[in-house]
Design a protein around this motif. Structure first.
Motif, PDB file in Angstrom:
ATOM      1  N   PRO A 108       0.803  -1.217   0.000  1.00  0.00           N
ATOM      2  CA  PRO A 108       0.000   0.000   0.000  1.00  0.00           C
ATOM      3  C   PRO A 108       0.842   1.276   0.000  1.00  0.00           C
ATOM      4  N   GLY A 109       2.058   1.201   0.482  1.00  0.00           N
ATOM      5  CA  GLY A 109       2.988   2.339   0.429  1.00  0.00           C
ATOM      6  C   GLY A 109       3.651   2.366  -0.929  1.00  0.00           C
ATOM      7  N   PRO A 110       4.913   2.261  -0.968  1.00  0.00           N
ATOM      8  CA  PRO A 110       5.866   2.142   0.136  1.00  0.00           C
ATOM      9  C   PRO A 110       6.256   3.509   0.718  1.00  0.00           C
ATOM     10  N   TYR A 111       7.000   3.453   1.814  1.00  0.00           N
ATOM     11  CA  TYR A 111       7.452   4.640   2.518  1.00  0.00           C
ATOM     12  C   TYR A 111       8.216   5.557   1.559  1.00  0.00           C
ATOM     13  N   ASN A 112       7.803   6.815   1.509  1.00  0.00           N
ATOM     14  CA  ASN A 112       8.415   7.841   0.659  1.00  0.00           C
ATOM     15  C   ASN A 112       8.531   7.424  -0.804  1.00  0.00           C
ATOM     16  N   GLY A 113       7.754   6.450  -1.228  1.00  0.00           N
ATOM     17  CA  GLY A 113       7.807   5.993  -2.605  1.00  0.00           C
ATOM     18  C   GLY A 113       9.071   5.224  -2.957  1.00  0.00           C
ATOM     19  N   GLU A 114       9.902   4.914  -1.945  1.00  0.00           N
ATOM     20  CA  GLU A 114      11.167   4.209  -2.180  1.00  0.00           C
ATOM     21  C   GLU A 114      10.881   2.733  -2.449  1.00  0.00           C
ATOM     22  N   MET A 115      11.484   2.193  -3.476  1.00  0.00           N
ATOM     23  CA  MET A 115      11.242   0.810  -3.862  1.00  0.00           C
ATOM     24  C   MET A 115      12.202  -0.168  -3.185  1.00  0.00           C
ATOM     25  N   MET A 116      13.097   0.323  -2.347  1.00  0.00           N
ATOM     26  CA  MET A 116      13.932  -0.514  -1.485  1.00  0.00           C
ATOM     27  C   MET A 116      13.674  -0.044  -0.052  1.00  0.00           C
ATOM     28  N   ILE A 117      13.675  -0.979   0.894  1.00  0.00           N
ATOM     29  CA  ILE A 117      13.441  -0.586   2.291  1.00  0.00           C
ATOM     30  C   ILE A 117      14.378   0.562   2.648  1.00  0.00           C
ATOM     31  N   SER A 118      13.818   1.614   3.181  1.00  0.00           N
ATOM     32  CA  SER A 118      14.573   2.825   3.476  1.00  0.00           C
ATOM     33  C   SER A 118      15.604   2.596   4.569  1.00  0.00           C
ATOM     34  N   ILE A 119      16.782   3.134   4.340  1.00  0.00           N
ATOM     35  CA  ILE A 119      17.844   3.073   5.346  1.00  0.00           C
ATOM     36  C   ILE A 119      17.443   3.840   6.604  1.00  0.00           C
ATOM     37  N   GLU A 120      16.433   4.708   6.510  1.00  0.00           N
ATOM     38  CA  GLU A 120      15.978   5.464   7.685  1.00  0.00           C
ATOM     39  C   GLU A 120      15.521   4.530   8.807  1.00  0.00           C
ATOM     40  N   TYR A 121      14.916   3.412   8.464  1.00  0.00           N
ATOM     41  CA  TYR A 121      14.490   2.444   9.491  1.00  0.00           C
ATOM     42  C   TYR A 121      15.711   1.848  10.194  1.00  0.00           C
ATOM     43  N   ALA A 122      16.693   1.434   9.422  1.00  0.00           N
ATOM     44  CA  ALA A 122      17.914   0.863  10.006  1.00  0.00           C
ATOM     45  C   ALA A 122      18.633   1.899  10.864  1.00  0.00           C
ATOM     46  N   ASN A 123      18.722   3.130  10.383  1.00  0.00           N
ATOM     47  CA  ASN A 123      19.390   4.178  11.150  1.00  0.00           C
ATOM     48  C   ASN A 123      18.666   4.473  12.459  1.00  0.00           C
ATOM     49  N   ALA A 124      17.332   4.420  12.450  1.00  0.00           N
ATOM     50  CA  ALA A 124      16.576   4.640  13.685  1.00  0.00           C
ATOM     51  C   ALA A 124      16.894   3.555  14.709  1.00  0.00           C
ATOM     52  N   VAL A 125      16.960   2.300  14.264  1.00  0.00           N
ATOM     53  CA  VAL A 125      17.287   1.197  15.177  1.00  0.00           C
ATOM     54  C   VAL A 125      18.682   1.398  15.757  1.00  0.00           C
ATOM     55  N   LYS A 126      19.640   1.753  14.929  1.00  0.00           N
ATOM     56  CA  LYS A 126      21.012   1.959  15.412  1.00  0.00           C
ATOM     57  C   LYS A 126      21.089   3.136  16.375  1.00  0.00           C
ATOM     58  N   GLN A 127      20.323   4.183  16.102  1.00  0.00           N
ATOM     59  CA  GLN A 127      20.298   5.340  16.994  1.00  0.00           C
ATOM     60  C   GLN A 127      19.694   4.960  18.354  1.00  0.00           C
ATOM     61  N   ILE A 128      18.637   4.178  18.344  1.00  0.00           N
ATOM     62  CA  ILE A 128      18.004   3.731  19.591  1.00  0.00           C
ATOM     63  C   ILE A 128      18.968   2.824  20.358  1.00  0.00           C
ATOM     64  N   GLY A 129      19.634   1.924  19.666  1.00  0.00           N
ATOM     65  CA  GLY A 129      20.610   1.064  20.324  1.00  0.00           C
ATOM     66  C   GLY A 129      21.701   1.873  21.000  1.00  0.00           C
ATOM     67  N   ALA A 130      22.223   2.876  20.310  1.00  0.00           N
ATOM     68  CA  ALA A 130      23.274   3.718  20.888  1.00  0.00           C
ATOM     69  C   ALA A 130      22.749   4.491  22.092  1.00  0.00           C
ATOM     70  N   LEU A 131      21.531   5.017  22.008  1.00  0.00           N
ATOM     71  CA  LEU A 131      20.953   5.804  23.097  1.00  0.00           C
ATOM     72  C   LEU A 131      20.821   4.982  24.376  1.00  0.00           C
ATOM     73  N   TYR A 132      20.391   3.725  24.245  1.00  0.00           N
ATOM     74  CA  TYR A 132      20.152   2.879  25.411  1.00  0.00           C
ATOM     75  C   TYR A 132      21.305   1.921  25.698  1.00  0.00           C
ATOM     76  N   SER A 133      22.380   2.004  24.939  1.00  0.00           N
ATOM     77  CA  SER A 133      23.524   1.081  25.069  1.00  0.00           C
ATOM     78  C   SER A 133      23.076  -0.369  24.893  1.00  0.00           C
ATOM     79  N   ILE A 134      22.303  -0.598  23.849  1.00  0.00           N
ATOM     80  CA  ILE A 134      21.778  -1.919  23.529  1.00  0.00           C
ATOM     81  C   ILE A 134      22.451  -2.402  22.252  1.00  0.00           C
ATOM     82  N   PRO A 135      22.884  -3.660  22.203  1.00  0.00           N
ATOM     83  CA  PRO A 135      23.496  -4.166  20.982  1.00  0.00           C
ATOM     84  C   PRO A 135      22.519  -4.175  19.806  1.00  0.00           C
ATOM     85  N   VAL A 136      23.040  -3.866  18.631  1.00  0.00           N
ATOM     86  CA  VAL A 136      22.255  -3.854  17.404  1.00  0.00           C
ATOM     87  C   VAL A 136      22.903  -4.790  16.394  1.00  0.00           C
TER      88      VAL A 136
END
Length: 171
Positions: A108-136
């Motif tokens: 039904p999307g995709p996000y921002n019309g991108e035809m490959m999963i956006s790196i923004e999702y991966a970057n958000a996970v890595k940012q959250i991991g760094a914030l909480y000191s959680i392995p990613v």
């Protein structure tokens, strides 16, 4: 494989087709983590497919917008920590995936019309991991899947289903 390798009890709460906001609301937020040793959290392909906003990573202890990917991920992390401070949390980025349609019932999307999963999702996970000191575990950048070899590593059969190429095979 996990049970055989680690000799543990596995309680898989994964749901095919769910987004991170759905996972938070119906799985993480309702789960009792009192006796849980370790948790893995992953999402992204369905978030992208359904155009779920990535959102913004907030300061620890904020009020999170759980309708967004980052907000639901952070709310999940904080729910687990509040439930059991000893639970080990491991975050997993989405793997790269490709879409061949958009604006359909399958995609039904995709996000921002991108035809490959956006790196923004991966970057958000890595940012959250760094914030909480959680392995990613960075499946997006570190598993050797790219445009040249995606058909070798991803197992969706284009002769059967053509909407996307997302799911890793045994290779």
């Amino acid at each position: 494989y996990v049970v055989d390798e680690l000799g543990c009890i596995l309680d898989n709460k994964g749901e095919s087709g769910w987004t991170m906001p759905e996972i938070f609301a119906s799985r993480v937020n309702t789960y009792d983590f009192t006796d849980v040793y370790a948790v893995t959290l992953t999402s992204g392909a369905n978030d992208h497919r359904k155009a779920v906003a990535v959102g913004t990573v907030q300061a620890i202890g904020s009020t999170f917008d759980t309708a967004t990917y980052a907000g639901a991920m952070q709310a999940s992390v904080e729910k687990i920590i509040a439930s059991n401070k000893e639970t080990k949390i491991f975050l997993i980025t989405p793997i790269k995936g490709w879409f061949t349609e958009s604006g359909t019932s399958n995609v039904p999307g995709p996000y921002n019309g991108e035809m490959m999963i956006s790196i923004e999702y991966a970057n958000a996970v890595k940012q959250i991991g760094a914030l909480y000191s959680i392995p990613v575990v960075d499946w997006y950048n570190q598993v050797n899947i790219n445009d040249l070899n995606k058909n070798f590593y991803l197992g969706d059969n284009p002769a059967v289903f053509t909407a996307y190429l997302l799911h890793p095979n045994q290779k």
